[in-house]
Design a protein around this motif. Structure first.
Motif, PDB file in Angstrom:
ATOM      1  N   ASN A  72      -0.187  -8.800   0.002  1.00 37.17           N
ATOM      2  CA  ASN A  72      -0.274  -8.088   1.277  1.00 37.17           C
ATOM      3  C   ASN A  72      -1.672  -7.492   1.483  1.00 37.17           C
ATOM      4  N   ASN A  73      -2.249  -6.940   0.434  1.00 40.78           N
ATOM      5  CA  ASN A  73      -3.619  -6.418   0.532  1.00 40.78           C
ATOM      6  C   ASN A  73      -4.607  -7.536   0.862  1.00 40.78           C
ATOM      7  N   ALA A  74      -4.435  -8.685   0.188  1.00 40.75           N
ATOM      8  CA  ALA A  74      -5.325  -9.818   0.449  1.00 40.75           C
ATOM      9  C   ALA A  74      -5.262 -10.203   1.928  1.00 40.75           C
ATOM     10  N   GLY A 102     -15.232 -11.059  -0.813  1.00 34.21           N
ATOM     11  CA  GLY A 102     -13.907 -11.354  -1.346  1.00 34.21           C
ATOM     12  C   GLY A 102     -13.553 -10.522  -2.565  1.00 34.21           C
ATOM     13  N   SER A 103     -12.259 -10.505  -2.896  1.00 34.70           N
ATOM     14  CA  SER A 103     -11.780  -9.745  -4.055  1.00 34.70           C
ATOM     15  C   SER A 103     -10.800 -10.594  -4.845  1.00 34.70           C
ATOM     16  N   THR A 104     -10.714 -10.304  -6.136  1.00 31.96           N
ATOM     17  CA  THR A 104      -9.750 -10.985  -6.988  1.00 31.96           C
ATOM     18  C   THR A 104      -9.008  -9.958  -7.824  1.00 31.96           C
ATOM     19  N   PHE A 105      -7.689 -10.005  -7.762  1.00 34.50           N
ATOM     20  CA  PHE A 105      -6.854  -9.117  -8.579  1.00 34.50           C
ATOM     21  C   PHE A 105      -6.083  -9.968  -9.575  1.00 34.50           C
ATOM     22  N   VAL A 106      -6.043  -9.520 -10.825  1.00 35.57           N
ATOM     23  CA  VAL A 106      -5.308 -10.264 -11.847  1.00 35.57           C
ATOM     24  C   VAL A 106      -4.310  -9.342 -12.542  1.00 35.57           C
ATOM     25  N   ALA A 134      -6.571 -14.097  -5.179  1.00 35.12           N
ATOM     26  CA  ALA A 134      -7.980 -14.030  -4.783  1.00 35.12           C
ATOM     27  C   ALA A 134      -8.105 -14.245  -3.285  1.00 35.12           C
ATOM     28  N   ASP A 135      -9.010 -13.500  -2.655  1.00 30.82           N
ATOM     29  CA  ASP A 135      -9.219 -13.712  -1.221  1.00 30.82           C
ATOM     30  C   ASP A 135     -10.711 -13.810  -0.930  1.00 30.82           C
ATOM     31  N   THR A 136     -11.029 -14.289   0.289  1.00 34.16           N
ATOM     32  CA  THR A 136     -12.433 -14.418   0.684  1.00 34.16           C
ATOM     33  C   THR A 136     -12.782 -13.336   1.695  1.00 34.16           C
ATOM     34  N   SER A 176     -10.971   2.826   7.205  1.00 34.42           N
ATOM     35  CA  SER A 176     -10.569   2.213   8.467  1.00 34.42           C
ATOM     36  C   SER A 176      -9.299   1.374   8.373  1.00 34.42           C
ATOM     37  N   SER A 177      -8.757   1.183   7.149  1.00 32.81           N
ATOM     38  CA  SER A 177      -7.704   0.182   6.999  1.00 32.81           C
ATOM     39  C   SER A 177      -6.307   0.687   7.318  1.00 32.81           C
ATOM     40  N   GLY A 178      -6.136   1.986   7.585  1.00 32.76           N
ATOM     41  CA  GLY A 178      -4.777   2.513   7.694  1.00 32.76           C
ATOM     42  C   GLY A 178      -4.181   2.577   6.304  1.00 32.76           C
ATOM     43  N   GLY A 179      -2.892   2.903   6.201  1.00 34.88           N
ATOM     44  CA  GLY A 179      -2.273   3.004   4.879  1.00 34.88           C
ATOM     45  C   GLY A 179      -2.655   4.307   4.220  1.00 34.88           C
ATOM     46  N   LEU A 180      -2.058   4.553   3.067  1.00 35.53           N
ATOM     47  CA  LEU A 180      -2.255   5.826   2.383  1.00 35.53           C
ATOM     48  C   LEU A 180      -3.062   5.670   1.103  1.00 35.53           C
ATOM     49  N   GLY A 181      -3.395   4.437   0.756  1.00 31.60           N
ATOM     50  CA  GLY A 181      -4.113   4.233  -0.498  1.00 31.60           C
ATOM     51  C   GLY A 181      -3.219   4.439  -1.703  1.00 31.60           C
ATOM     52  N   LEU A 182      -1.912   4.120  -1.544  1.00 30.00           N
ATOM     53  CA  LEU A 182      -0.980   4.308  -2.661  1.00 30.00           C
ATOM     54  C   LEU A 182      -0.581   2.999  -3.322  1.00 30.00           C
ATOM     55  N   GLY A 183      -0.688   1.909  -2.560  1.00 33.38           N
ATOM     56  CA  GLY A 183      -0.191   0.614  -3.026  1.00 33.38           C
ATOM     57  C   GLY A 183      -0.708   0.231  -4.402  1.00 33.38           C
ATOM     58  N   LEU A 184      -2.015   0.290  -4.590  1.00 34.70           N
ATOM     59  CA  LEU A 184      -2.592  -0.152  -5.861  1.00 34.70           C
ATOM     60  C   LEU A 184      -2.258   0.804  -7.002  1.00 34.70           C
ATOM     61  N   ALA A 185      -2.170   2.108  -6.696  1.00 31.61           N
ATOM     62  CA  ALA A 185      -1.807   3.081  -7.736  1.00 31.61           C
ATOM     63  C   ALA A 185      -0.390   2.782  -8.236  1.00 31.61           C
ATOM     64  N   ALA A 204     -12.822  -8.871   2.824  1.00 26.41           N
ATOM     65  CA  ALA A 204     -13.749  -7.737   2.919  1.00 26.41           C
ATOM     66  C   ALA A 204     -14.492  -7.398   1.628  1.00 26.41           C
ATOM     67  N   GLY A 205     -13.883  -7.704   0.490  1.00 24.77           N
ATOM     68  CA  GLY A 205     -14.527  -7.359  -0.770  1.00 24.77           C
ATOM     69  C   GLY A 205     -14.530  -5.862  -1.023  1.00 24.77           C
ATOM     70  N   ILE A 206     -14.989  -5.472  -2.216  1.00 29.38           N
ATOM     71  CA  ILE A 206     -14.998  -4.059  -2.580  1.00 29.38           C
ATOM     72  C   ILE A 206     -16.367  -3.725  -3.160  1.00 29.38           C
TER      73      ILE A 206
HETATM   74  P1  ADP Z   1      -4.013   0.899   1.215  1.00 27.62           P
HETATM   75  O1  ADP Z   1      -4.087  -0.580   1.351  1.00 27.62           O
HETATM   76  O2  ADP Z   1      -2.778   1.504   1.765  1.00 27.62           O
HETATM   77  O3  ADP Z   1      -5.255   1.595   1.639  1.00 27.62           O
HETATM   78  P2  ADP Z   1      -4.060   0.331  -1.637  1.00 27.62           P
HETATM   79  O4  ADP Z   1      -3.850   1.249  -2.798  1.00 27.62           O
HETATM   80  O5  ADP Z   1      -3.211  -0.885  -1.560  1.00 27.62           O
HETATM   81  O6  ADP Z   1      -3.888   1.226  -0.356  1.00 27.62           O
HETATM   82  O7  ADP Z   1      -5.563  -0.106  -1.645  1.00 27.62           O
HETATM   83  C1  ADP Z   1      -6.571   0.853  -1.840  1.00 27.62           C
HETATM   84  C2  ADP Z   1      -7.884   0.355  -1.289  1.00 27.62           C
HETATM   85  O8  ADP Z   1      -8.371  -0.727  -2.068  1.00 27.62           O
HETATM   86  C3  ADP Z   1      -7.783  -0.190   0.112  1.00 27.62           C
HETATM   87  O9  ADP Z   1      -7.858   0.831   1.079  1.00 27.62           O
HETATM   88  C4  ADP Z   1      -8.995  -1.097   0.167  1.00 27.62           C
HETATM   89  O10 ADP Z   1     -10.153  -0.342   0.441  1.00 27.62           O
HETATM   90  C5  ADP Z   1      -9.110  -1.632  -1.246  1.00 27.62           C
HETATM   91  N1  ADP Z   1      -8.501  -2.971  -1.380  1.00 27.62           N
HETATM   92  C6  ADP Z   1      -7.311  -3.279  -1.921  1.00 27.62           C
HETATM   93  N2  ADP Z   1      -7.082  -4.602  -1.905  1.00 27.62           N
HETATM   94  C7  ADP Z   1      -8.176  -5.169  -1.333  1.00 27.62           C
HETATM   95  C8  ADP Z   1      -8.565  -6.518  -1.031  1.00 27.62           C
HETATM   96  N3  ADP Z   1      -7.788  -7.559  -1.316  1.00 27.62           N
HETATM   97  N4  ADP Z   1      -9.774  -6.689  -0.441  1.00 27.62           N
HETATM   98  C9  ADP Z   1     -10.577  -5.638  -0.159  1.00 27.62           C
HETATM   99  N5  ADP Z   1     -10.266  -4.358  -0.419  1.00 27.62           N
HETATM  100  C10 ADP Z   1      -9.091  -4.112  -1.005  1.00 27.62           C
END
Ligand code: ADP
Length: 397
Positions: A150-152, A236-240, A180-182, A204-213, A184-186
């Protein structure tokens, strides 16, 4: 000596204060989630009612779809808040069983498929891992995968690509799931804190920043790790995710058992006690459509009145009622019924494990957290109906 003792006392007091503040915060989160969830139930039920109407025009169905999707999104945010509270208190419990990681990954991909099409993204998968059976909580493992995919999607714009790959590590005891996606990157300076709660690379992305935690905490509870890398902004970003797998390559036989539906039972008589009028009305209409016999009450006093002339099989009651607690109502009604044969289903906005434990230990068969998904309530009622049927057959013998 005195100054030393004073310092210790102060430290102890500060610690007690911090613990009290933490407990207050958890109570606040539970209350908040209750208040936020309650109004979502009647919205979902009304959507279900309209959807069932054969005269509902297709254009309206599309609008209903939008309403329902967004209400569910809202519920998801509330669930995330609750999850974070549970994780922080070490109170998140996993229902472990043998699962096939690919099954759950496919489910997660399927959930995201409409979004991939709508956003004009290219999704490729290469599920090559041979060993993929592990002991996991299926709902939670799917949540981990769904979150990364979903983040990708969220951070990749039209025309972008998302690639999902699985592999068995060379030493053969872990499965790696790579998303892996192509997009916004981090930026490198943000990467180290990306898994912290409430952290976002951009606001700017909305959300609470909780998903990854939540993702990280859940992965670690499964004995795994999750890592992120990125070439930087717009690269792009890659999560494993790496998870330990069972050394046997095949799914244990228990997984192959066919799912058995509970048998259809005779319509039940239901006493529905809910003080939120819209929730009560929509639930009653949905239940009546499924042939249940339903009487309603909005308080404990009203429920006791109704119970005088209506004999029922199941009490479906909200836990927080204006004049008391649903648990007490259940026990009271049970005590008064001729044979004590009443089943109970608790409804509440409190999804904390303690609340669920409390109702289950009070004898309720089920505890359903709001927003009430009607299909779930219906399943619970069918299950009780089947139990009742068996009991009656046994008594008839
Ligand atoms: P949220 O998406 O609700 O902000 P997450 O904890 O899922 O919360 O993600 C935290 C932050 O990590 C996001 O706001 C974004 O900045 C960055 N991020 C996560 N996944 C990606 C991705 N695939 N590409 C770029 N940035 C990402």
């Amino acid at each position: 000596d005195i100054t030393e003792r004073k310092r210790t006392e102060e430290a102890l007091r500060a610690q007690a204060e911090a613990e009290a503040a933490n407990a207050a915060k958890d109570r606040f989160l539970a209350m908040l989630s209750h208040e936020l969830r309650t109004p979502l139930s009647p919205v979902l039920h009304s959507v279900a009612l309209l959807n069932e109407d054969p005269n509902c025009p297709p254009s309206m169905r599309q609008d209903l779809e939008v309403i329902s999707r967004n209400v569910q999104l809202e519920a998801r945010l509330i669930d995330d808040l609750l999850d974070v509270a549970r994780i922080r208190n070490g109170k998140l419990e996993l229902q472990m069983q043998w699962v096939d990681a690919h099954d759950l990954l496919r489910n997660a991909l399927q959930i995201c498929a409409p979004e991939v099409r709508a956003r004009k993204l290219v999704m490729t998968t290469d599920l090559g891992a041979e060993k993929r059976v592990l002991l996991a909580d299926p709902a939670r493992l799917q949540q981990i995968f769904w979150n990364l995919i979903n983040n990708a999607l969220k951070f990749t714009s039209a025309g972008g690509e998302i690639n999902v790959v699985t592999r068995t590590t060379p030493e053969g005891n872990h499965i790696e799931v790579e998303v892996a996606d192509t997009g916004a990157g981090i930026p490198p300076e943000k990467l180290p804190r990306i898994f912290d709660a409430f952290e976002q690379a951009s606001k700017s992305s909305g959300g609470l920043g909780l998903g990854l935690a939540i993702c990280k905490a859940l992965t670690e509870l499964h004995g795994g790790t999750v890592a992120a890398r990125s070439g930087g902004s717009s690269r792009g970003s890659t999560f494993v995710v790496s998870l330990p797998v069972n050394s046997a390559a095949t799914v244990p036989a228990a997984l192959d058992l066919p799912q058995v539906d509970p048998p259809e039972a005779t319509p039940l008589r239901v006493l529905l006690v809910e003080d939120h009028q819209d929730t009560a009305d929509t639930l009653q209409r949905l239940l009546i459509r499924r042939n249940y016999k339903v009487e309603m009450a909005g308080s404990i006093a009203a429920a006791m009145e109704v119970a005088k002339h209506f004999s029922f099989d199941v009490l479906v009651t909200d836990i927080g009622l204006p004049d008391g607690n649903g648990v007490e109502l259940f026990q009271d009604l049970k005590g008064r019924s001729a044979n004590g044969e009443i089943y109970g289903i608790a409804l509440s906005g409190f999804g904390m494990d303690e609340d669920i434990d409390r109702s289950l230990s009070a004898g309720f068969e089920h505890h359903i957290t709001k927003p009430i998904e009607f299909a779930h309530l219906h399943r619970c009622l069918k299950e009780i109906g089947a139990k009742l049927e068996t009991k009656r057959e046994l008594q008839a013998v």
